[in-house]
Write a protein that holds these residues in place. Structure first.
Motif, PDB file in Angstrom:
ATOM      1  N   GLN A 272       0.831  -1.489   0.205  1.00 23.99           N
ATOM      2  CA  GLN A 272      -0.175  -0.393   0.144  1.00 23.99           C
ATOM      3  C   GLN A 272       1.515   1.240  -0.282  1.00 23.99           C
ATOM      4  OE1 GLN A 272      -3.134   0.763   0.168  1.00 23.99           O
ATOM      5  NE2 GLN A 272      -4.049  -1.680   0.334  1.00 23.99           N
TER       6      GLN A 272
ATOM      7  N   PHE B 234      -0.603   4.858   0.551  1.00 23.81           N
ATOM      8  CA  PHE B 234      -1.114   4.761   2.557  1.00 23.81           C
ATOM      9  C   PHE B 234      -0.205   4.883   2.862  1.00 23.81           C
ATOM     10  CE2 PHE B 234      -2.199   3.844   6.013  1.00 23.81           C
ATOM     11  CZ  PHE B 234      -3.410   4.972   5.899  1.00 23.81           C
TER      12      PHE B 234
ATOM     13  N   PHE C 285      -6.859  13.145   2.329  1.00 22.20           N
ATOM     14  CA  PHE C 285      -7.086  11.689   1.426  1.00 22.20           C
ATOM     15  C   PHE C 285      -7.369  10.723   2.664  1.00 22.20           C
ATOM     16  CE2 PHE C 285      -4.014   7.624   1.454  1.00 22.20           C
ATOM     17  CZ  PHE C 285      -4.573   7.647   0.224  1.00 22.20           C
TER      18      PHE C 285
ATOM     19  N   THR D 255     -10.199  11.140   4.590  1.00 24.87           N
ATOM     20  CA  THR D 255     -11.125  11.168   4.503  1.00 24.87           C
ATOM     21  C   THR D 255     -11.598  10.693   3.406  1.00 24.87           C
ATOM     22  OG1 THR D 255     -10.705  13.885   5.203  1.00 24.87           O
ATOM     23  CG2 THR D 255     -13.473  13.130   4.877  1.00 24.87           C
ATOM     24  N   GLY D 256     -11.544  10.997   2.461  1.00 28.29           N
ATOM     25  CA  GLY D 256     -11.928  10.095   0.622  1.00 28.29           C
ATOM     26  C   GLY D 256     -11.840   8.431   0.662  1.00 28.29           C
ATOM     27  N   ARG D 257     -10.529   7.953   1.477  1.00 27.36           N
ATOM     28  CA  ARG D 257     -10.144   6.519   1.325  1.00 27.36           C
ATOM     29  C   ARG D 257     -11.552   6.416   2.841  1.00 27.36           C
ATOM     30  NH1 ARG D 257      -7.302   4.017   4.929  1.00 27.36           N
ATOM     31  NH2 ARG D 257      -6.374   2.121   3.765  1.00 27.36           N
ATOM     32  N   ARG D 258     -12.138   7.321   3.463  1.00 34.78           N
ATOM     33  CA  ARG D 258     -13.432   6.418   4.439  1.00 34.78           C
ATOM     34  C   ARG D 258     -14.352   6.318   3.373  1.00 34.78           C
ATOM     35  NH1 ARG D 258     -11.386   5.010   8.691  1.00 34.78           N
ATOM     36  NH2 ARG D 258     -10.068   6.004   9.931  1.00 34.78           N
TER      37      ARG D 258
ATOM     38  N   ILE E 143     -15.188   6.529   0.001  1.00 37.25           N
ATOM     39  CA  ILE E 143     -14.664   6.025  -1.062  1.00 37.25           C
ATOM     40  C   ILE E 143     -14.294   4.409  -1.273  1.00 37.25           C
ATOM     41  CG2 ILE E 143     -14.286   5.960  -3.128  1.00 37.25           C
ATOM     42  CD1 ILE E 143     -13.899   8.875  -3.193  1.00 37.25           C
ATOM     43  N   GLN E 144     -13.402   3.673  -0.633  1.00 39.58           N
ATOM     44  CA  GLN E 144     -12.622   2.566  -0.306  1.00 39.58           C
ATOM     45  C   GLN E 144     -13.681   1.794   0.911  1.00 39.58           C
ATOM     46  OE1 GLN E 144      -8.279   2.558  -0.294  1.00 39.58           O
ATOM     47  NE2 GLN E 144      -8.333   0.599   0.254  1.00 39.58           N
ATOM     48  N   PRO E 145     -14.654   0.215  -0.498  1.00 35.30           N
ATOM     49  CA  PRO E 145     -15.002  -0.134   0.086  1.00 35.30           C
ATOM     50  C   PRO E 145     -14.840  -0.742   1.638  1.00 35.30           C
ATOM     51  CG  PRO E 145     -15.405  -0.849  -2.184  1.00 35.30           C
ATOM     52  CD  PRO E 145     -14.219   0.008  -1.986  1.00 35.30           C
ATOM     53  N   GLU E 146     -13.249  -1.577   1.984  1.00 37.52           N
ATOM     54  CA  GLU E 146     -13.324  -1.796   3.569  1.00 37.52           C
ATOM     55  C   GLU E 146     -13.369  -1.094   3.980  1.00 37.52           C
ATOM     56  OE1 GLU E 146     -11.421  -2.135  -0.108  1.00 37.52           O
ATOM     57  OE2 GLU E 146      -9.649  -2.575   0.627  1.00 37.52           O
ATOM     58  N   VAL E 147     -12.385   0.650   3.687  1.00 41.29           N
ATOM     59  CA  VAL E 147     -12.370   1.140   4.482  1.00 41.29           C
ATOM     60  C   VAL E 147     -14.061   1.510   5.244  1.00 41.29           C
ATOM     61  CG1 VAL E 147     -11.323   3.328   5.697  1.00 41.29           C
ATOM     62  CG2 VAL E 147     -10.037   2.353   4.418  1.00 41.29           C
TER      63      VAL E 147
ATOM     64  N   PHE F 260     -16.836   0.638   5.412  1.00 45.14           N
ATOM     65  CA  PHE F 260     -17.231  -0.794   5.695  1.00 45.14           C
ATOM     66  C   PHE F 260     -17.066  -0.393   7.513  1.00 45.14           C
ATOM     67  CE2 PHE F 260     -17.957  -4.991   7.884  1.00 45.14           C
ATOM     68  CZ  PHE F 260     -19.095  -5.310   7.411  1.00 45.14           C
ATOM     69  N   LEU F 261     -15.889  -0.090   7.600  1.00 45.66           N
ATOM     70  CA  LEU F 261     -15.822   0.091   9.200  1.00 45.66           C
ATOM     71  C   LEU F 261     -15.645   1.605   9.347  1.00 45.66           C
ATOM     72  CD1 LEU F 261     -11.871  -1.496   8.668  1.00 45.66           C
ATOM     73  CD2 LEU F 261     -14.049  -2.702   9.916  1.00 45.66           C
TER      74      LEU F 261
END
Lengths: 441, 133, 219
Positions: C70, C73, C127, C129-132, C134-138, C140-141
């Motif tokens: 990664q 990240f 970035f 915030t964007g991950r949280r 958009i990225q499905p696994e993030v 989800f949590l």
């Protein structure tokens, strides 16, 4: 009754019917409050929900990156919700928890190596299994093995006379190769107590034969116990039945102590190694095992490097090696395994990722032991392993672990990989010189 | 994904920056003389001696232009004829631990806090240079 | 107003640091105490060598395999965490205040560089915030709390940036900057920000279990 998406097997479903809300709440809270401490609190409170553990998990990777199957996702759906609801969780929630903890996690600990904080998610999944055990909703097949452990001290309801009988039968067969070969029973003061898991006498007796040949050829002073305590496997360790788990390990060490042996050598099994090297001893208040416990892999390495076993001609087919979690991540034997393969095979290809970073076979941690009802979903969950195996292009897959062996056989058939799955012992038996070692010769 | 959002954010920041640098000031500000410093980190403090003293009703020069001897303040003596840097080095020295910049900061701010009037935050004195300056 | 500003720049800083350090200290004490009384086994396996070995391995950028998988990240994360400490501690404006109060100082960062690092911090937060989002696994949590934590970090840096450039409402920007910075310090021991000490503990234990018991690496 076959499991579907919304139901599990008979033991789980009937168990769930018996439960009252009061008992669920009390049990969940009892385990989470009384059986944990700062370690658990730190794991829950330190997790930053970053999602980096996802890439570690073969269940996540095999299911098109489904967040429900990522490590922290499993914790969210079990532990976090139990804490949030203060134990007041529903039966549907518990059914889902059983599936997650027992069928969708191999407690392989790979995720601890992908979490930047090293949070031990397997530990939390085992806590969930502990709750499931205390609620008596453990899946049928694995619970049956625990019942067997409890009643017979072995995993497969092997009776005492059948055990002895099997050993004598293997001794007799092996005498066709070495006329004075013995499988010495209860020999006090022997250097080595050799121990196996119950599936060996039950349906893989040939492995005991091979081990006896190797021991004999290497000129070892060894013995096998005739009484209960011979089985080093431990399914209770995986169902959260810590009390039975501790009893099994204790009986095992006591057997070795009674025989007054110097060390314990065990067959090619991973979870059994985890039990007697790492887990079972802890319940019995031994920080480390009271005996030197030597996995077959390490033992073969010793025999080959000391020249007690010589290889006539190296195994010629293209082989690859699966690193079993419990002896690589669990004991760091992966480099030794490669040396043994190097000493016995001429054409070796690595599978990647490997060593501590291997993918679990998908069967470990008690998952395969939940039995045939779940084989279909297990195969789906093992896709990434199958792809990893296929990429090697090897003809033979060496798996020095029983659980891995069975799981990988299933994968090879299901995904039509056209590979032969072998133990290291199989290779050594095939390639070794069949003569008895005499020092100096 | 994340990158796109970052780009948007960066663009927004650049717009803000362009705005703040592009605004031209209309009136000239009177600032402190900073010749004693080799280089300055911030724009010189905005300070008009006469306006300040009038607003602060200051007649006694020694309030700011003090004289210290052997670690004690000398009453009734003032030092308006010598530059501050004569006693206060740019860096602290054995004789005088109070470095020049620190002397200004301490002197101005402590008085402004005591009197409850006047600027006490960095940028209230070290105001950004205007377009014409 | 000057009295209020003086309060938040003086006594309130003391209070914030006291709560921050005291809170973390107490938290550490509680954890060690609870481990001693309830999970003494932890000390059977914990070793300094294996703990530091594991923590050290994870501090070296892109040394652990997982971090190489990664790169974006971890790249952002390494710089973000470094800047998070370096910028406030070595900012000339902060050092000037310390010098004024205690007559001690230390070398400061170049202001333009500090400014750049601040932009990097803000960009990293965007970035994250964007991950949280958009990225499905993030995603989800993620819960509201996770956004709140990002916001709590963002405000002192954003207001600091705007105040430095004196864009608008300078005085209020500064007041917000000071208060939000103090709030962030105060909240650390009571939030998941306390991973600044607990992460070292969890890593140490896992590192010890892996290294000391299982003779394996955990990176």
């Amino acid at each position: 009754m076959n499991p579907t998406e919304n139901t599990l097997d008979q033991a789980v479903e009937e168990g769930l019917e018996r439960l009252t809300q009061e008992r669920i709440t009390r049990t969940v809270n009892q385990v989470l409050e009384k059986e944990t401490g700062a370690r658990f609190t730190a794991y829950v409170e330190t997790c930053m929900r970053c999602g980096l553990c996802a890439d570690a998990c073969s269940f996540f990777l095999s299911n098109d990156r489904d967040p429900n199957r990522m490590p922290a996702g499993k914790v969210k759906q079990t532990v976090w919700e139990m804490l949030e609801k203060k134990g007041r969780v529903s039966k549907d929630f518990l059914r889902r928890a059983v599936r997650i903890a027992h069928l969708e996690c191999n407690v392989c600990r790979r995720c601890s190596m992908y979490c930047p904080f090293g949070i031990d998610i397997a530990y939390m999944m085992l806590l969930v299994r502990r709750i499931i055990h205390k609620l008596e909703i453990t899946p049928l097949y694995i619970q049956d093995t625990v019942n067997s452990h409890s009643a017979t001290l072995n995993q497969m309801w092997v009776k005492e006379d059948e055990w002895i009988d099997t050993l004598q039968w293997q001794e007799e067969d092996a005498r066709e190769e070495f006329e004075d070969l013995r499988i010495p029973l209860d020999k006090p003061g022997a250097d080595i107590m050799y121990s196996v898991i119950a599936p060996e006498p039950k349906f893989q007796a040939g492995l005991i034969y091979q081990a006896a040949v190797i021991m004999h050829a290497a000129g070892m002073n060894w013995t096998m116990p005739s009484r209960p305590g011979w089985d080093n496997s431990n399914m209770a360790m995986f169902t959260g039945d810590n009390e039975i788990s501790g009893r099994i390990a204790r009986a095992f060490y006591e057997t070795a102590a009674d025989l007054n042996v110097r060390r314990i050598v065990m067959g090619e099994c991973g979870h059994a190694f985890r039990s007697v090297y790492d887990v079972g001893n802890r319940w019995d208040a031994w920080a480390m095992p009271p005996f030197e416990v030597v996995h077959a892999l390490e033992f073969y390495h010793e025999l080959l490097t000391q020249g007690r076993i010589t290889i006539t001609e190296k195994y010629g087919k293209k082989v690859t090696l699966h690193d079993p979690c419990n002896v690589s991540r669990g004991r760091g034997l992966h480099d030794m395994a490669r040396e043994v393969v190097g000493m016995t095979c001429s054409d070796f290809v690595e599978m990647t990722p490997n060593r501590e970073h291997n993918y679990c076979c998908g069967a470990g941690g008690g998952v395969i032991n939940c039995g045939p009802p779940y084989k279909g979903e297990r195969m789906v969950n093992n896709r990434v392993k199958a792809e990893q195996l296929r990429d090697t292009g090897a003809q033979v897959l060496i798996a020095p672990c029983h659980n891995c062996h069975s799981g990988l056989e299933d994968i090879v058939h299901h995904y039509e990989l056209n590979m032969e799955v072998k133990f290291l012992g199989d290779i050594i038996y095939e390639t070794m010189e069949k003569r008895v070692y005499t020092p100096g010769v | 994904m994340g990158e796109i959002r970052m780009k948007t954010c960066l663009t927004a920041m650049l717009v803000v920056l362009a705005f703040c640098f592009g605004t031209a000031g209309a009136q000239e500000l009177i600032r402190m003389d900073t010749y004693a410093f080799d280089s300055t980190r911030r724009p010189a403090a905005v300070f008009d001696h006469d306006i300040h003293n009038e607003a602060a009703e200051l007649d006694d020069c020694a309030v700011c232009h003090h004289v210290w001897e052997n670690g004690t303040l000398v009453e009734d003596e003032s030092s308006e004829d010598s530059p501050c840097s004569e006693c206060h080095g740019v860096n602290p020295t054995q004789e005088n631990e109070m470095a020049l910049a620190n002397a200004f900061h301490t002197k101005c701010r402590s008085c402004h806090i005591d009197k409850g009037a006047g600027p006490i935050l960095c940028g209230q004195c070290h105001r950004k240079m205007q377009g014409g300056e | 107003m000057n009295a209020f500003i003086d309060f938040i720049m003086g006594p309130m800083v003391w209070i914030s640091f006291l709560i921050f350090l005291g809170g973390l200290g107490y938290k550490l004490y509680r954890i060690i105490h609870e481990v001693r009384t309830k999970e003494g086994y932890v000390f059977s396996y914990l070793t300094w060598y294996h703990s530091l070995r594991s923590i050290g391995a994870w501090l070296i950028p892109f040394y652990p395999r997982a971090t190489r998988q990664q790169p974006f990240f971890y790249g952002a994360s390494y710089i973000f965490h470094l800047a998070l400490f370096v910028v406030p501690l070595f900012l000339s404006a902060h050092i000037v205040l310390v010098e004024e109060a205690f007559n001690v100082s230390w070398p400061a960062l170049n202001d333009t560089f500090a400014d750049l690092l601040t932009v990097v911090i803000i960009a990293s937060l965007a970035f994250f915030t964007g991950r949280r989002l958009i990225q499905p696994e993030v995603k989800f949590l993620t819960t509201a709390q996770d956004f709140a934590l990002l916001f709590i970090v963002l405000i002192p840096f954003l207001t600091g940036f705007l105040a430095y450039h004196q864009v608008f409402a300078y005085q209020w920007m500064m007041i917000l900057h000071i208060l939000s910075g103090e709030f962030m310090l105060i909240i650390i021991p009571f939030s998941r920000f306390s991973h600044m000490i607990t992460a070292a503990l969890t890593r140490a234990y896992t590192g010890s279990e892996f290294g000391n018991v299982r003779h394996a690496r955990d990176w």
